[in-house]
Write an enzyme that holds these catalytic residues in place. Structure first.
Site, mmCIF file in Angstrom:
data_model
loop_
_atom_site.group_PDB
_atom_site.id
_atom_site.type_symbol
_atom_site.label_atom_id
_atom_site.label_comp_id
_atom_site.label_asym_id
_atom_site.label_seq_id
_atom_site.Cartn_x
_atom_site.Cartn_y
_atom_site.Cartn_z
ATOM 1 N N GLU A 270 0.921 -1.045 -0.019
ATOM 2 C CA GLU A 270 0.029 -0.012 -0.023
ATOM 3 C C GLU A 270 0.733 1.341 -0.072
ATOM 4 O O GLU A 270 0.345 2.260 0.593
ATOM 5 C CB GLU A 270 -0.976 -0.051 1.398
ATOM 6 C CG GLU A 270 -0.321 0.092 2.592
ATOM 7 C CD GLU A 270 0.140 -1.072 3.431
ATOM 8 O OE1 GLU A 270 0.047 -2.257 2.835
ATOM 9 O OE2 GLU A 270 0.363 -1.162 4.606
ATOM 10 N N HIS A 303 -8.216 -3.692 -0.676
ATOM 11 C CA HIS A 303 -7.429 -3.801 0.604
ATOM 12 C C HIS A 303 -6.306 -2.652 0.679
ATOM 13 O O HIS A 303 -6.252 -1.897 1.406
ATOM 14 C CB HIS A 303 -6.914 -5.035 0.737
ATOM 15 C CG HIS A 303 -6.102 -5.384 2.123
ATOM 16 N ND1 HIS A 303 -6.513 -6.050 3.243
ATOM 17 C CD2 HIS A 303 -4.806 -5.071 2.324
ATOM 18 C CE1 HIS A 303 -5.663 -5.890 4.241
ATOM 19 N NE2 HIS A 303 -4.480 -5.258 3.421
ATOM 20 N N GLU A 304 -5.637 -2.703 -0.463
ATOM 21 C CA GLU A 304 -4.576 -1.901 -0.394
ATOM 22 C C GLU A 304 -4.985 -0.429 -0.533
ATOM 23 O O GLU A 304 -4.362 0.638 0.103
ATOM 24 C CB GLU A 304 -3.730 -1.901 -1.684
ATOM 25 C CG GLU A 304 -3.007 -3.550 -1.785
ATOM 26 C CD GLU A 304 -2.466 -3.898 -0.655
ATOM 27 O OE1 GLU A 304 -1.994 -3.053 0.177
ATOM 28 O OE2 GLU A 304 -2.525 -5.214 -0.498
ATOM 29 N N HIS A 307 -5.911 1.070 2.754
ATOM 30 C CA HIS A 307 -4.943 1.345 3.512
ATOM 31 C C HIS A 307 -4.467 2.861 3.709
ATOM 32 O O HIS A 307 -3.882 3.320 4.454
ATOM 33 C CB HIS A 307 -3.648 0.470 3.057
ATOM 34 C CG HIS A 307 -3.374 -0.647 3.839
ATOM 35 N ND1 HIS A 307 -3.576 -0.949 5.406
ATOM 36 C CD2 HIS A 307 -3.070 -2.108 3.364
ATOM 37 C CE1 HIS A 307 -3.192 -2.123 5.637
ATOM 38 N NE2 HIS A 307 -3.004 -3.038 4.388
ATOM 39 N N GLU A 326 -3.584 -3.906 9.729
ATOM 40 C CA GLU A 326 -3.814 -4.916 9.028
ATOM 41 C C GLU A 326 -5.263 -5.584 9.242
ATOM 42 O O GLU A 326 -5.968 -5.763 8.481
ATOM 43 C CB GLU A 326 -2.833 -6.144 9.061
ATOM 44 C CG GLU A 326 -1.486 -5.589 8.298
ATOM 45 C CD GLU A 326 -1.553 -5.029 6.832
ATOM 46 O OE1 GLU A 326 -2.584 -5.379 6.229
ATOM 47 O OE2 GLU A 326 -0.593 -4.577 6.200
HETATM 48 N N1 0A1 Z 1 1.257 -4.562 3.954
HETATM 49 C C1 0A1 Z 1 1.045 -5.288 2.718
HETATM 50 C C2 0A1 Z 1 1.455 -6.812 3.009
HETATM 51 C C3 0A1 Z 1 2.787 -6.788 2.445
HETATM 52 C C4 0A1 Z 1 3.909 -7.088 3.764
HETATM 53 C C5 0A1 Z 1 5.123 -7.121 3.555
HETATM 54 C C6 0A1 Z 1 5.716 -7.083 2.184
HETATM 55 O O1 0A1 Z 1 7.000 -7.309 1.968
HETATM 56 C C7 0A1 Z 1 7.371 -8.244 1.061
HETATM 57 C C8 0A1 Z 1 4.790 -6.905 1.025
HETATM 58 C C9 0A1 Z 1 3.437 -6.698 1.625
HETATM 59 C C10 0A1 Z 1 -0.597 -5.612 2.585
HETATM 60 O O2 0A1 Z 1 -1.101 -6.102 3.745
HETATM 61 O O3 0A1 Z 1 -1.251 -5.866 1.737
HETATM 62 ZN ZN ZN Z 2 -2.642 -5.016 4.466
#
Ligand code: 0A1
Ligand code: ZN
Length: 882
Positions: A270, A303-304, A307, A326
């Site tokens: 996000e 979802h994104e 955020h 989350e």
């Molecule tokens: N914040 C993102 C999830 C996410 C977490 C770590 C990452 O590193 C590789 C990549 C994405 C979500 O909740 O969509």
């Molecule tokens: Zn997320």
């Protein structure tokens, strides 16, 4: 590779930073193997902080220049290690630090920091990737305004993107290079930084926000894939509108961008104004994507996007608060899907996923609270507990307060904490403030205590006194590091269903029951309902209002009655599941004892009634026809699990349904065929789901007719959903049609990696002893690559997570194979390696022989030299005696 002693980070040790960084000016000159990053940081002492040496985080960094307030620092006045930059003496006032580092994006196989997905330059900074780009206070409570200049070769990277709004661009005189400058006015933590450079095609659209501002929308994909973007764009616009109506949240920049990349560790990210996506969650067309893919795209895009408020505008103070963004954002995307599609179907699907992932996690060695209190590697806490149980906890707040107060609490949260890095306490306080309810201190245990509460209910009807009594007991099992638990606040949505199928009015302990919710707060609690004139059937935990394991002894007749009449569609579905689970459990035991298997006419009748009920949504019928998953059955058994017996009992039940209801299934199959072109909407998708489950159940009879039907559907399908469903059915049966269809599928789609992933995953999940050799062979297939997480998840992930009998082969060869892959992958991509290792999380619940095999393999991995912190942490916790 990080091989230092495993560190532990504790919530209790949180301290505000000594320094703040207010502004970041980045100048990134992209080069395949030596990209130069010049960071100019405006740093100031944090009020109340003690003057201290400045220690900035790094990971695998090479410093090439360093200056403070414009003056290069003398060699002896700082220490630049790969993982930290220490400057012993800095002024106790605001100052400017200029740091130059050189990074190699092509050699970055971890896909954290600046890396290359194919030819595209991109970044991933959550959780701790920014420190792989430059030295920084890489923690979410340090929020800065970023201006980013990107320079690159024009031919190699004609598109240059970063967070915020574009403020300048042009050619670099007398070179083949060009540049772009982006400015993001919203202060943000480093984990939300992103940049992209590459040769990308752009699909544009626009959105007018509720206050009338026009926002440009841009989705970037590999050239030639533009025709697979419309569904993602449509989902984005619907998500933007929904957040305005459901939560009053408006988008805040002039442009919102999504970039689809082919190599990504997770689903999507996000980054402020510049979401970066695994291309799997962007690209879809009727002939390349299934209904499940479409639904996944809609949910992840939403979802994104959500955020932007829950994560970006209000971020987390520290990584222990991960569920703050989350869990809340999953709750929001689940509500979005419920509104866009079907509330009943969404709820059942979400609970199925919760039970097969989170409940399993919570019952094993990797169990942890929704807000963990200690971690060794934060990447290992992007878990089903933080995400899915985190969402359930928010849902319980809404159930306890009702929708109006819940919305007030959310409004207060947005108003009070906008622009801040917040904590779970601050979030919950908003609901306490608007409701003035006093249960919140106890409610916090949902964040601090791991384990799925066990709720036992003894119901009793007294015909003479006309009372109905529920005696409720709650216990929370011990989990690693938490032997003793305190009672929780458990909101149980509840109804008493009268003989005519309607709910009876409820007065509990002398008071009318508000919104049908019982609040259980003590270890033992009694609720007495007065004036109950007839013997009712209790319907408890409606809509799965609390994420608990419920034991309520109901007679099969009562369960069938609920399956037919409950006003709550979740509990209609649950009643059939409960009947099926009890049959499956007793048949697993019978199989192991060599005893005859039981059949359940009542269950068959209930299934027949649902199948024949034209008032029900097709997607709901499909969910009801699907028996509990193997993971579910294993978890219910709790220990001494023999995956072969679980599989056999489940296959037997599916075959019984196929045989008993053959005529109705065949008739439904025909009725659900929808003429006309493919449409991805929920109704059409629901009809296809039901049609394809009929196809699959019919094939369990192994008749030639049923196999021919599946093969015909495979060949004639005009969309990927029907083609894949038919292939999946054929894959379960060792008939010549299977090999023919698999070969044909590869021929058709060889050039399309996302489709070939389906082919890899499906073969890895075939529940037959030959599968392990097939998977081994496929690791050498040209379509497979250990460098791409999607390929690894498709082939190895599917084998380890979706093929219970073959991963858990009695000879241990499945475990050994997955462990070998983990060890080979670990030096390159520890994050993905650690996720694969999670497949071992239920090893202690296996029967003795497999348990010993799994333990030996776990110990071999634990003893391997130079393990990453990621894999080491998972293996150590998996093996730990709790
Ligand atoms: N914040 C993102 C999830 C996410 C977490 C770590 C990452 O590193 C590789 C990549 C994405 C979500 O909740 O969509
Ligand atoms: Zn997320």
């Amino acid at each position: 590779m990080r091989t230092e002693e495993p560190r532990s980070v504790r919530l209790a040790d949180y301290r505000p930073p000594d320094w703040l960084i207010e502004r970041v000016d980045l100048d990134v000159s992209l080069h395949p193997t030596a990209s130069t990053v010049r960071a100019t940081l405006k740093i100031k002492p944090n009020a109340g902080g003690t003057p201290a040496p400045l220690v900035l985080d790094g990971d695998d960094l090479k410093l090439s220049a360093l200056a403070l307030d414009g003056k290069p620092l003398a060699a002896g006045s700082y220490v630049a290690a790969p993982d930290r930059l220490t400057i012993a003496q800095v002024p106790n006032r605001p100052f400017t630090l200029e740091i130059e580092t050189i990074v190699d994006p092509t050699a970055n196989t971890q896909l954290m920091g600046l890396y290359r997905a194919g030819a595209t330059y991109c970044t991933q900074c959550e959780a701790e990737g920014f420190r792989r780009i430059t030295y920084f206070l890489d923690r979410p409570d340090v929020m800065a305004v970023y201006t980013t200049r990107i320079e690159a070769d024009k031919a190699e990277a004609p598109v240059l993107l970063s967070n915020g709004n574009l403020v300048a661009s042009g050619d670099v005189p007398d070179t083949s290079r060009h540049f772009a400058v982006w400015h993001d006015p919203f202060p943000k933590p480093s984990y939300l930084f992103a940049l992209v450079g590459g040769n990308l095609a752009c699909v544009e659209d626009a959105f007018t926000t509720m206050s009338g501002r026009k926002v440009k929308l841009a989705i970037y994909v590999e050239p030639g894939k533009e025709d697979r973007v419309p569904y993602a764009m449509d989902s984005l616009k619907r998500a933007m509108r929904w957040d305005e109506t459901a939560f009053g949240r408006e988008y805040d920049l002039d442009i919102f961008m999504i970039v689809a990349v082919s190599a990504f560790n997770m689903g999507a990210m996000e980054n402020k104004g510049l979401n970066i996506f695994n291309d799997k969650y962007v690209l879809a067309s009727p002939t390349t994507a299934t209904d499940t893919d479409y639904a996944g795209i809609e949910a992840v895009i939403a979802h994104e996007y959500f955020h932007n408020w829950t994560g970006d505008r209000i971020t987390c103070r520290d990584w222990f608060q991960l569920c703050l963004k989350e869990g809340l954002t999953v709750f929001r995307d689940q509500e979005f899907t419920a509104d866009q599609r079907s509330r009943a179907v969404e709820r059942i699907s979400d609970v199925r996923s919760l039970r097969s992932h989170q409940f399993v996690e919570d019952a094993g060695p990797l169990a942890h609270p929704v807000r963990p209190e200690v971690y060794r590697e934060i990447n290992n806490f992007y878990t089903s507990t933080v995400y899915e149980k985190g969402s359930e906890v928010v849902r319980m707040i809404r159930t306890l307060l009702g929708p109006a107060l819940f919305r007030q609490g959310m409004d207060l949260y947005f108003a009070r904490h906008d622009g801040q890095a917040a904590t779970v306490e601050q979030f919950v306080q908003c609901f306490a403030d608007v409701s003035r309810r006093d249960f919140f201190p106890q409610f916090m245990r949902w964040y601090s205590q791991a384990g799925t509460p066990d709720v036992k209910i003894a119901p009793h009807y007294d015909a003479r006194a006309k009372t109905f009594t529920l005696d409720i007991t709650q216990t929370i099992p011990a989990t690693p590091g938490q032997p003793d638990k305190e009672p929780m606040v458990i909101p149980l949505m509840f109804g008493l269903v009268g003989a005519n199928g309607a709910d009876l009015p409820l007065v509990a302990n002398g008071r009318p029951l508000e919104r049908g919710v019982i609040e259980v707060t003590r270890p033992h609690q009694r609720f007495v309902f007065a004036d109950i004139a007839e013997r009712p059937v209790p319907s408890v935990n409606r809509g799965f209002s609390a994420p608990v394991k419920l034991s309520l002894p109901l007679e099969p007749d009562d369960l069938r009655f609920l399956a037919a009449h409950d006003a709550d569609s979740f509990n209609r579905w649950q009643a059939v599941q409960t009947l099926a689970m009890s049959l499956l459990k007793s048949n697993v035991a019978a199989l192991r004892a060599g005893a005859p298997l039981r059949e359940d006419d009542g269950l068959m009748a209930a299934l027949g009634a649902v199948l024949g009920d034209a008032t029900l949504e097709p997607a709901f019928i499909a969910l009801t026809l699907a028996p509990p998953s193997e993971a579910d059955i294993a978890r219910e058994l709790g220990g001494d699990v023999d995956p072969d017996a679980v599989f056999a009992a489940r296959r037997r039940l599916r075959a019984a349904i196929g045989t008993r209801h053959g005529a109705a299934l065949a008739e439904t199959y025909r009725r659900m065929i929808t003429p006309g072109p493919y449409r991805p909407d929920a109704q059409s998708a629901g009809r296809r789901t039901l049609k394809n489950i009929c196809l699959d159940l019919l094939a369990t009879t192994e008749t030639s007719e049923s196999i021919v039907r599946a093969f015909a559907q495979y060949q004639s399908a005009d969309n990927m959903t029907d083609r894949m469903a038919a292939l999946d059915t054929l894959a379960q049966h060792d008939r010549p049609e299977r090999a023919a269809a698999l070969a044909d599928f590869y021929q058709r789609y060889a050039g399309d990696p996302l489709i070939i992933d389906k082919w890899l995953a499906l073969q890895a999940a075939i529940p037959e002893p030959a599968t392990l050799d097939r998977v081994r062979d496929l690791t050498r297939h040209p379509a497979f690559s250990m460098a791409n997480p999607n390929r690894i998840r498709a082939l190895i992930g599917s084998f380890a997570q979706a093929n219970h009998t073959q991963f858990n082969r009695a000879d241990g060869a499945g475990y050994a194979f997955v462990a070998d892959v983990v060890l080979a992958l670990d030096p390159k991509n520890p994050q993905v390696a650690a996720r694969l290792m999670g497949a071992f999380r239920s090893w202690r619940a296996l029967e003795a022989k497999r348990r010993a095999q799994a333990e030996a393999v776990l110990r071999r991995v634990a003893a391997a030299p130079a393990l990453s912190r990621d894999v080491h942490d998972i293996v150590a916790r998996t093996l730990a005696e709790s």
